[in-house]
Design a protein around this motif. Sequence first.
Motif, PDB file in Angstrom:
ATOM      1  N   ARG A 157       0.823  -1.208   0.000  1.00  0.00           N
ATOM      2  CA  ARG A 157       0.000   0.000   0.000  1.00  0.00           C
ATOM      3  C   ARG A 157       0.862   1.266   0.000  1.00  0.00           C
ATOM      4  NH1 ARG A 157      -3.753   0.818   5.103  1.00  0.00           N
ATOM      5  NH2 ARG A 157      -1.682   1.316   5.971  1.00  0.00           N
ATOM      6  N   GLU A 158       1.915   1.242   0.818  1.00  0.00           N
ATOM      7  CA  GLU A 158       2.791   2.419   0.852  1.00  0.00           C
ATOM      8  C   GLU A 158       3.536   2.591  -0.473  1.00  0.00           C
ATOM      9  OE1 GLU A 158       2.828   4.624   3.159  1.00  0.00           O
ATOM     10  OE2 GLU A 158       1.372   3.515   4.366  1.00  0.00           O
ATOM     11  N   GLN A 159       3.927   1.452  -1.106  1.00  0.00           N
ATOM     12  CA  GLN A 159       4.613   1.549  -2.397  1.00  0.00           C
ATOM     13  C   GLN A 159       3.688   2.125  -3.458  1.00  0.00           C
ATOM     14  OE1 GLN A 159       7.958   0.769  -3.024  1.00  0.00           O
ATOM     15  NE2 GLN A 159       7.444   1.862  -4.911  1.00  0.00           N
ATOM     16  N   HIS A 160       2.426   1.703  -3.453  1.00  0.00           N
ATOM     17  CA  HIS A 160       1.457   2.263  -4.392  1.00  0.00           C
ATOM     18  C   HIS A 160       1.267   3.752  -4.153  1.00  0.00           C
ATOM     19  CE1 HIS A 160      -0.526  -1.928  -5.083  1.00  0.00           C
ATOM     20  NE2 HIS A 160       0.632  -1.804  -5.713  1.00  0.00           N
ATOM     21  N   GLY A 161       1.262   4.141  -2.894  1.00  0.00           N
ATOM     22  CA  GLY A 161       1.134   5.556  -2.590  1.00  0.00           C
ATOM     23  C   GLY A 161       2.320   6.354  -3.097  1.00  0.00           C
ATOM     24  N   LEU A 162       3.523   5.792  -2.915  1.00  0.00           N
ATOM     25  CA  LEU A 162       4.721   6.482  -3.422  1.00  0.00           C
ATOM     26  C   LEU A 162       4.711   6.561  -4.949  1.00  0.00           C
ATOM     27  CD1 LEU A 162       7.497   4.974  -1.110  1.00  0.00           C
ATOM     28  CD2 LEU A 162       6.604   7.315  -1.092  1.00  0.00           C
ATOM     29  N   ASP A 163       4.297   5.448  -5.587  1.00  0.00           N
ATOM     30  CA  ASP A 163       4.233   5.464  -7.050  1.00  0.00           C
ATOM     31  C   ASP A 163       3.234   6.510  -7.538  1.00  0.00           C
ATOM     32  OD1 ASP A 163       6.064   3.431  -7.029  1.00  0.00           O
ATOM     33  OD2 ASP A 163       4.580   1.826  -7.286  1.00  0.00           O
ATOM     34  N   ALA A 164       2.094   6.626  -6.831  1.00  0.00           N
ATOM     35  CA  ALA A 164       1.106   7.626  -7.230  1.00  0.00           C
ATOM     36  C   ALA A 164       1.657   9.042  -7.068  1.00  0.00           C
ATOM     37  CB  ALA A 164      -0.164   7.447  -6.395  1.00  0.00           C
ATOM     38  N   LEU A 165       2.398   9.257  -5.986  1.00  0.00           N
ATOM     39  CA  LEU A 165       2.979  10.585  -5.785  1.00  0.00           C
ATOM     40  C   LEU A 165       4.052  10.887  -6.829  1.00  0.00           C
ATOM     41  CD1 LEU A 165       3.317  10.648  -1.889  1.00  0.00           C
ATOM     42  CD2 LEU A 165       1.712  11.953  -3.291  1.00  0.00           C
ATOM     43  N   ARG A 166       4.868   9.874  -7.117  1.00  0.00           N
ATOM     44  CA  ARG A 166       5.935  10.091  -8.093  1.00  0.00           C
ATOM     45  C   ARG A 166       5.400  10.284  -9.503  1.00  0.00           C
ATOM     46  NH1 ARG A 166      10.263   5.453  -7.402  1.00  0.00           N
ATOM     47  NH2 ARG A 166      11.172   6.655  -9.129  1.00  0.00           N
ATOM     48  N   SER A 167       4.190   9.749  -9.772  1.00  0.00           N
ATOM     49  CA  SER A 167       3.627   9.901 -11.106  1.00  0.00           C
ATOM     50  C   SER A 167       3.010  11.285 -11.333  1.00  0.00           C
ATOM     51  CB  SER A 167       2.561   8.818 -11.335  1.00  0.00           C
ATOM     52  OG  SER A 167       1.469   8.994 -10.444  1.00  0.00           O
ATOM     53  N   ARG A 168       2.856  12.066 -10.316  1.00  0.00           N
ATOM     54  CA  ARG A 168       2.302  13.408 -10.490  1.00  0.00           C
ATOM     55  C   ARG A 168       3.300  14.290 -11.233  1.00  0.00           C
ATOM     56  NH1 ARG A 168      -0.440  14.669  -4.565  1.00  0.00           N
ATOM     57  NH2 ARG A 168      -1.975  12.961  -4.646  1.00  0.00           N
ATOM     58  N   PRO A 169       2.808  15.233 -12.033  1.00  0.00           N
ATOM     59  CA  PRO A 169       3.713  16.089 -12.828  1.00  0.00           C
ATOM     60  C   PRO A 169       4.741  16.828 -11.995  1.00  0.00           C
ATOM     61  CG  PRO A 169       1.447  16.320 -13.573  1.00  0.00           C
ATOM     62  CD  PRO A 169       1.394  15.494 -12.346  1.00  0.00           C
ATOM     63  N   VAL A 170       4.343  17.263 -10.825  1.00  0.00           N
ATOM     64  CA  VAL A 170       5.258  18.057 -10.023  1.00  0.00           C
ATOM     65  C   VAL A 170       6.456  17.239  -9.560  1.00  0.00           C
ATOM     66  CG1 VAL A 170       4.095  17.545  -7.860  1.00  0.00           C
ATOM     67  CG2 VAL A 170       5.363  19.683  -8.091  1.00  0.00           C
ATOM     68  N   LEU A 171       6.265  15.912  -9.439  1.00  0.00           N
ATOM     69  CA  LEU A 171       7.379  15.060  -9.054  1.00  0.00           C
ATOM     70  C   LEU A 171       8.023  14.391 -10.250  1.00  0.00           C
ATOM     71  CD1 LEU A 171       5.992  13.379  -5.804  1.00  0.00           C
ATOM     72  CD2 LEU A 171       7.613  15.263  -6.002  1.00  0.00           C
ATOM     73  N   ALA A 172       7.208  14.131 -11.308  1.00  0.00           N
ATOM     74  CA  ALA A 172       7.790  13.531 -12.509  1.00  0.00           C
ATOM     75  C   ALA A 172       8.768  14.484 -13.185  1.00  0.00           C
ATOM     76  CB  ALA A 172       6.675  13.144 -13.480  1.00  0.00           C
ATOM     77  N   ALA A 173       8.437  15.799 -13.270  1.00  0.00           N
ATOM     78  CA  ALA A 173       9.343  16.814 -13.841  1.00  0.00           C
ATOM     79  C   ALA A 173       9.363  18.003 -12.889  1.00  0.00           C
ATOM     80  CB  ALA A 173       8.871  17.236 -15.231  1.00  0.00           C
ATOM     81  N   PRO A 174      10.121  17.906 -11.808  1.00  0.00           N
ATOM     82  CA  PRO A 174      10.065  18.941 -10.780  1.00  0.00           C
ATOM     83  C   PRO A 174      10.515  20.316 -11.276  1.00  0.00           C
ATOM     84  CG  PRO A 174      11.838  17.369 -10.357  1.00  0.00           C
ATOM     85  CD  PRO A 174      11.041  16.803 -11.465  1.00  0.00           C
ATOM     86  N   VAL A 175      11.400  20.412 -12.370  1.00  0.00           N
ATOM     87  CA  VAL A 175      11.882  21.728 -12.840  1.00  0.00           C
ATOM     88  C   VAL A 175      10.838  22.418 -13.715  1.00  0.00           C
ATOM     89  CG1 VAL A 175      14.290  21.020 -12.707  1.00  0.00           C
ATOM     90  CG2 VAL A 175      13.015  20.619 -14.817  1.00  0.00           C
TER      91      VAL A 175
END
Length: 407
Positions: free
Chosen positions: A297-315
């Motif tokens: 569950r925590e891994q899915h949560g991290l994957d969901a957060l990392r898939s957001r644009p702000v984290l996928a391309a932080p610059v």
Amino acid sequence: MPLRALDTTAERPWPVRLLSSKIAEYVARMAPVWIEGQVVQLNRRPGAGVAFLTLRDTDVDMSLPVSLKVGVLAASGAAVEEGARVVVHAKPEFWTKRGSLQMQADAVRAVGVGELLARIEHLKGVLAAEGLFDARRKVPLPFLPRVVGLVCGRESKAEHDVVVNARARWPQVEFEIREVAVQGVGAVAQVSAAIAELDADPRVEVIVVARGGGAVEDLLPFSNEALVRAAAACRTPLVSAIGHETDCPLLDLVADYRASTPTDAAKHVVPDVGEERARLTQARSRMRGALVHRLTREQHGLDALRSRPVLAAPVRLVETREQDVHRLRDGARRALEQAVVRAGADTARLAAQVRALSPAATLARGYAVVQRADGAVVRDPQDVTQGEDLRVRVAHGEIHAAVTSGD
């Protein structure tokens, strides 16, 4: 010879015959009495027509010899045997020849089971009123006792059932066994002493009192008040395993746990090693599943957060803001330049208006300003006199003049 015992001295003693006769006279004045006890010895002498028995107290180690005629024994209408509880009507007699006291009975009556049960029921009410059966007094059994105290009969089936079944469930369990009489004359004293001894042993963590059932008369010691109070005073958790369902001995009520049989007691004093291992395996499996589920569950949560644009391309967010800053800066520069240009045009227009309206421009068109010596402007010829010096101001300087005539 002294008349009273207080008057005797070493020089003037009483002979044995006198003291014995006085004791016999005193005992002879005693009235007959009904006595209850348990027959521990019975000797019939049909030839002499006499029977001798020893009547013992059921609670303490005290007894009295009783003699009676065989006919009195036969007239009782009940089988009086060793171990039976009886009530006898007897008068004390002192035998002067051997200096012994004996009860001479003229009636004997067996105490029936119904009467015994009624007495037990009455005692039950008394002990319950004292709180000896209160559930709040009972303590839980230890989960895994290191040493189990066992009070049982000598080479009894109850001992075998408890030991064998307990070790089958938990082979490492140790036993402190006290083999005692579990019925008859010495049962109360021996069981009470064994309980006290095991209770004083710091290694013993639970005590089992076991017996494999029996007749109501056989179980009477386990409803004895002295034994019940001894069990109530025991600080170590106590298990009663008398194994008699129909008639519940009072020991069952005061014990911390009542087992239906000695085998049932063995099942409750120690856990089953197989069941405990199965529970550990099941608990470990549940913990592993819960941990895996939590990590997933925590891994899915991290994957969901990392898939957001702000984290996928932080610059990208910074670049967007940078573009906004450049755009706003260019807009501010243009707005400032336009404001400066507008202000310059307004300044030039105002300067032209000022120049057009200034006195210097008027002078540049050929006009002049005439002033007297004190600086006052001459506006009327009448303001000056002949010969007065004047100052004429023109566009490119001043001219000094004098008044020669006036109109």
